[in-house]
Write an enzyme that holds these catalytic residues in place. Structure first.
Site, PDB file in Angstrom:
ATOM      1  N   TYR A  14       5.966  -3.017  -2.259  1.00  0.00           N
ATOM      2  CA  TYR A  14       5.462  -2.833  -3.638  1.00  0.00           C
ATOM      3  C   TYR A  14       5.653  -1.393  -4.135  1.00  0.00           C
ATOM      4  O   TYR A  14       6.400  -1.144  -5.088  1.00  0.00           O
ATOM      5  CB  TYR A  14       3.994  -3.263  -3.653  1.00  0.00           C
ATOM      6  CG  TYR A  14       3.199  -2.891  -4.874  1.00  0.00           C
ATOM      7  CD1 TYR A  14       3.707  -3.081  -6.162  1.00  0.00           C
ATOM      8  CD2 TYR A  14       1.907  -2.371  -4.731  1.00  0.00           C
ATOM      9  CE1 TYR A  14       2.947  -2.747  -7.273  1.00  0.00           C
ATOM     10  CE2 TYR A  14       1.142  -2.051  -5.831  1.00  0.00           C
ATOM     11  CZ  TYR A  14       1.671  -2.237  -7.104  1.00  0.00           C
ATOM     12  OH  TYR A  14       0.912  -1.906  -8.192  1.00  0.00           O
ATOM     13  N   ASN A  36      12.134  -4.211   7.307  1.00  0.00           N
ATOM     14  CA  ASN A  36      12.352  -5.440   8.097  1.00  0.00           C
ATOM     15  C   ASN A  36      12.132  -6.701   7.266  1.00  0.00           C
ATOM     16  O   ASN A  36      12.305  -7.814   7.768  1.00  0.00           O
ATOM     17  CB  ASN A  36      11.467  -5.439   9.356  1.00  0.00           C
ATOM     18  CG  ASN A  36       9.994  -5.374   9.015  1.00  0.00           C
ATOM     19  OD1 ASN A  36       9.596  -5.588   7.870  1.00  0.00           O
ATOM     20  ND2 ASN A  36       9.173  -5.076  10.009  1.00  0.00           N
ATOM     21  N   ALA A  80       4.411   0.190   6.458  1.00  0.00           N
ATOM     22  CA  ALA A  80       3.088   0.120   7.089  1.00  0.00           C
ATOM     23  C   ALA A  80       2.423  -1.192   6.711  1.00  0.00           C
ATOM     24  O   ALA A  80       2.776  -1.804   5.705  1.00  0.00           O
ATOM     25  CB  ALA A  80       2.208   1.279   6.613  1.00  0.00           C
ATOM     26  N   TYR A 146      -7.356   0.709   9.751  1.00  0.00           N
ATOM     27  CA  TYR A 146      -6.282   1.023   8.806  1.00  0.00           C
ATOM     28  C   TYR A 146      -6.308   2.514   8.454  1.00  0.00           C
ATOM     29  O   TYR A 146      -5.311   3.223   8.567  1.00  0.00           O
ATOM     30  CB  TYR A 146      -6.432   0.158   7.541  1.00  0.00           C
ATOM     31  CG  TYR A 146      -5.550   0.626   6.411  1.00  0.00           C
ATOM     32  CD1 TYR A 146      -4.172   0.501   6.490  1.00  0.00           C
ATOM     33  CD2 TYR A 146      -6.099   1.226   5.272  1.00  0.00           C
ATOM     34  CE1 TYR A 146      -3.353   0.956   5.467  1.00  0.00           C
ATOM     35  CE2 TYR A 146      -5.293   1.680   4.242  1.00  0.00           C
ATOM     36  CZ  TYR A 146      -3.920   1.538   4.344  1.00  0.00           C
ATOM     37  OH  TYR A 146      -3.116   2.000   3.334  1.00  0.00           O
TER      38      TYR A 146
END
Ligand code: UDP
Length: 333
Positions: A14, A36, A80, A146
């Protein structure tokens, strides 16, 4: 002579795809995207001349091949995982992908003499705010894996600067939102967990309702307050961070937000007003780990990078998100 290029990891995601477009179309850079495509979309790479390499950031052979083929001037690192809830139930996935895998890129950079790195960090590295608005020197005490997975990479980058001169900019995003105003690219997460797209999807009838997590927060209307920052403002900050590093700037952390807080109820009201639709709302319990208020102090980014948000009115953010969701693709690649 090898062609010079910027390597963008996770560039098909995004925020990555919006930044790639700016680097290629506005800044005129040759861009190599390493992605990926687990969460990214190759269709989001719409600019001519952008090269997509499908592979993992942790794959040394794939990363080395890029550094062999091109003179990589800088790395912009997005790749990530970003689901806070999942990071709690599956922390190793986050430490493996967000903290350990980028070491491969950093090793390749050291090996090939590339010394500029721009890192997608997050306001989640601060944890629960002690003072507001949040400035860069607010204590960093993340409350989920996170946030910790990102904070650890910041610390690693600091060590890399000391050891071998790798300079980096850590961009701590607040709530990324909005889409390209031409409606060509946008946000397509699966699953979608973010407030603005969920509200707009509920208006479209793609979801039964929107669940508002908590109405008893110590805020004026009882719902959580966040600092929503347009994805194009985030993208532009990366281009400016690159310029900063190319001019010799040292490692620095910058908050990327507008400095203005907006509540969940306000977002719903704005979405209804802009679309003329109705959001079916269900008020539910608080979501674990949600601080009542997160608002950036963006002054340091302005002083250091010359950056400030252009989309200061959250209405414009919601408007662009709606353009993407109600456009020909209907919010999907
Ligand atoms: N939120 C909500 N319902 C949802 C999703 C989000 O009430 O279905 C709230 C959430 O509690 C937070 C705000 O909206 O206060 C923004 O959440 P989001 O997940 O978009 O971003 P976060 O702040 O978690 O990064």
């Amino acid at each position: 002579m090898k062609e010079s290029a910027i390597l963008v990891t996770g560039g098909a995601g995004y925020i990555g795809s919006h930044t790639v477009r700016m680097l290629a179309e506005d800044a005129g850079r040759k861009v190599i995207v390493l992605d990926n495509l687990v969460y990214g979309h190759s269709e989001s790479l719409v600019s001519p001349g952008v090269t997509l390499v499908r592979g993992d950031v942790g794959d040394r052979v794939a990363v080395d091949a890029i550094f062999e083929a091109y003179a990589i001037e800088a790395v912009v690192h997005f790749a990530a995982y970003c689901y806070v809830g999942e990071s709690v139930t599956d922390p190793l996935k986050y430490y493996r992908n967000n903290t350990a895998a980028p070491l491969t890129v950093l090793e390749a950079m050291q090996c090939h003499g590339c010394d500029k790195f721009i890192f997608s960090s997050t306001c989640a590295t601060y944890g629960n705010p002690v003072t507001l608005p949040l400035s860069e020197n607010h204590p960093q005490d993340p409350i989920n894996p996170y946030g910790r997975s990102k904070l650890m990479l910041e610390q690693i980058l600091r060590d890399c600067e000391r050891a071998f001169g790798l300079r980096s900019v850590w961009l701590r995003y607040f709530n990324a939102s909005g889409c390209s105003p031409d409606g060509l690219i946008g946000e397509d997460h699966d699953p979608e967990t973010h407030l603005i797209p969920l509200v707009l999807m509920a208006i479209k009838g793609e979801r039964e309702n929107i669940k508002v997590f908590g109405t008893d927060y110590p805020t004026p209307d009882g719902t959580c307050i966040r600092d929503y920052i347009h994805v194009l403002d985030l993208g532009r900050a990366h281009v400016m961070a690159l310029d900063y590093l190319e001019k010799g700037g040292a490692t620095v952390a910058c908050n990327l937000g507008t400095g203005k807080g907006v509540s969940v109820k306000e977002i719903i009201a704005i979405a209804e007003e802009l679309t003329g639709g109705k959001v079916p709302v269900e008020f539910v319990e608080r979501r674990e780990g949600d601080p009542p208020e997160l608002v950036a102090d963006p002054r340091f980014a302005r002083a250091k990078l010359g950056w400030e948000a252009e989309y200061k009115d959250v209405r414009e953010i919601v408007r662009t998100a709606w353009k993407w969701l109600s456009g020909p693709r209907g919010g999907r690649y």
